[in-house]
Design an enzyme around this catalytic site. Structure first.
Site, PDB file in Angstrom:
ATOM      1  N   ASP A 135       0.802  -1.234   0.000  1.00  0.00           N
ATOM      2  CA  ASP A 135       0.000   0.000   0.000  1.00  0.00           C
ATOM      3  C   ASP A 135       0.831   1.278   0.000  1.00  0.00           C
ATOM      4  O   ASP A 135       1.963   1.321   0.460  1.00  0.00           O
ATOM      5  CB  ASP A 135      -0.964   0.013   1.189  1.00  0.00           C
ATOM      6  CG  ASP A 135      -0.244  -0.128   2.536  1.00  0.00           C
ATOM      7  OD1 ASP A 135       0.743  -0.890   2.618  1.00  0.00           O
ATOM      8  OD2 ASP A 135      -0.674   0.539   3.506  1.00  0.00           O
TER       9      ASP A 135
ATOM     10  N   GLU B   9      -0.729  -1.948   5.158  1.00  0.00           N
ATOM     11  CA  GLU B   9       0.123  -1.865   6.350  1.00  0.00           C
ATOM     12  C   GLU B   9      -0.056  -0.519   7.045  1.00  0.00           C
ATOM     13  O   GLU B   9       0.061  -0.418   8.263  1.00  0.00           O
ATOM     14  CB  GLU B   9       1.595  -2.070   5.966  1.00  0.00           C
ATOM     15  CG  GLU B   9       2.529  -2.245   7.161  1.00  0.00           C
ATOM     16  CD  GLU B   9       2.851  -0.948   7.876  1.00  0.00           C
ATOM     17  OE1 GLU B   9       2.891  -0.956   9.122  1.00  0.00           O
ATOM     18  OE2 GLU B   9       3.036   0.077   7.211  1.00  0.00           O
TER      19      GLU B   9
HETATM   20 ZN    ZN Z   1       4.970   3.819   6.563  1.00  0.00          ZN
HETATM   21 ZN    ZN Z   2       6.353   1.135   5.684  1.00  0.00          ZN
END
Ligand code: ZN
Ligand code: ZN
Length: 401
Positions: free
Chosen positions: A79, A137
């Site tokens: 991401d 994440e």
């Molecule tokens: Zn980050």
């Molecule tokens: Zn990262």
């Protein structure tokens, strides 16, 4: 030069091409549709078994060895961040307000090329390698690791150990950073609403001043880290936001405190959560107010396994050289949802030096002008391959020159 390093160097152009493609077309957490499709396509072209839509946009590439054995997982996040890129580079994001300012484009490119290389060497593999491309994440408290675990990514075959790397803008290319035990902190949030009784600023005896109660609460909360936490264990409690009141001559009926809590072990994590409730309950009760507390658990602390850390260090010494390992004395107090994997199976998370050299200034991660040194890409591939060789190859490869 180390054998894997040579092999990875041969993939340099491919690595840069994949990394820059992902960089140009970044996608936010849970929305990595094109990213996952692009990676799946690349992997399938190499004859690799790919499963899509694992826990959302997650992707798993599985490399099965010629003989049976243990299962090792390697993980990359996919991401990007809601940040407008300001690198001015030719491969800069063309998506307005979204960019890969944390290097997850590099992580995905490294893991894709690692899968390609291992696929070519699968006859030497005794066991299975699962390459996990994880969404979101950057999206606490849920993140993208947990949904993939819930979707069974660590089962069938069960994963015995897991590894992940992250670009490190403060470390030079060719070095790694790692810690035994806690590597990243738990990151939780407490939102406290203090309910008093409003009134005229001239008549405090008829009211319960939420501002005063909030002030006492802020001060009392600061006693937790200083008086209750073991000084050898890192912890932070920050009251980042305090909102109250309407006007200078009106006694506020309500105050809201919003706090972030960072801890590096489960004991401190639980202790701070309990203490916050006790303090808020005690202070408000003593001062005649009421409260509402919402405590949100974010990512747990990422705790590296000792044996897995030894594997990473050994791999770094083979691939990058004797002086390549920087043992991190201090735990980073940022969060990382790789921690969810580490709760389930032993493994290790390590920093991969990615500092820019020459006249390009290095900005920190999450900065609009953040960029990385692409010379780190093949080194990341070589690190992953070397770890897999140590874990799963029946006999070491001829070491190269
Ligand atoms: Zn980050
Ligand atoms: Zn990262």
């Amino acid at each position: 030069m180390n054998y894997w390093r040579q092999q990875a160097n041969n993939l340099s152009q491919r690595l840069i091409e994949i990394r820059r493609h992902l960089h140009r077309y970044p996608e936010l957490g849970y929305k990595e549709f094109e990213t996952a499709r692009y990676l799946a396509q690349i992997l399938r072209q190499e004859g690799i078994e790919v499963r899509e839509h694992v826990g959302g946009t997650g992707l798993v590439a599985t490399i099965r060895g010629a003989s049976s054995g243990r299962t090792i997982a390697l993980r990359a996040d996919m991401d990007a961040l809601p940040i407008q890129e300001k690198t001015g580079m030719p491969y800069a994001s063309i998506v307005s307000g979204v960019s890969h300012a944390c290097g997850h484009d590099a992580h995905s490119a490294i893991l894709a090329c690692t899968a390609m290389l291992l696929q070519r060497y699968r006859r030497k593999l005794a066991g299975t390698v699962k390459c996990i491309f994880q969404p979101a994440e950057e999206c606490p408290p849920l993140g993208g690791a947990k949904p993939m675990i819930d979707a069974g990514v660590l089962a069938d075959p069960p994963v015995d150990a897991i590894y992940a790397l992250h670009t490190a803008p403060n470390l030079p290319v060719g070095t790694i950073g790692i810690a035994y035990g806690p590597m990243m902190a738990a990151s939780d949030r407490a939102k406290i609403k203090i309910l008093g009784e409003g009134g005229h600023g001239s008549a405090p005896q008829q009211s319960v001043d939420a501002v005063l109660v909030a002030a006492h609460t802020v001060v009392a909360l600061q006693s937790i880290v200083s008086r209750n936490i073991d000084p050898h264990s890192a912890a932070v409690l920050t009251v980042g936001q305090l909102q109250a009141g309407y006007r200078y001559n009106v006694i506020a009926d309500m105050a809201v405190l919003d706090c972030t809590i960072r801890t590096t072990d489960v004991h401190s994590r639980q202790l701070i959560q309990d203490k916050i409730e006790q303090i808020v309950d005690g202070v408000t009760r003593a001062m005649g107010a009421r409260y509402e507390l919402r405590y949100t658990l974010g990512y747990p602390p990422a705790i590296n396994d000792t044996v897995a850390v030894d594997q990473v260090i050994k791999a770094a010494e083979v691939v990058l050289g004797e002086d390549s390992v920087r043992i991190q004395e201090k735990t980073s107090l940022s969060g990382e949802d790789f921690a969810y994997f580490l709760e389930q199976v032993p493994g290790a998370f390590f920093w991969m030096g990615s500092r820019l050299e020459g006249d390009r200034k290095q900005y920190p991660a999450h900065h609009p002008a953040f960029d990385l040194n692409e010379a780190m890409l093949p080194l990341g591939v070589a690190m992953f391959c070397q770890i897999v060789e140590q874990e799963l190859f029946r006999e070491p490869l001829a070491g190269g020159e």
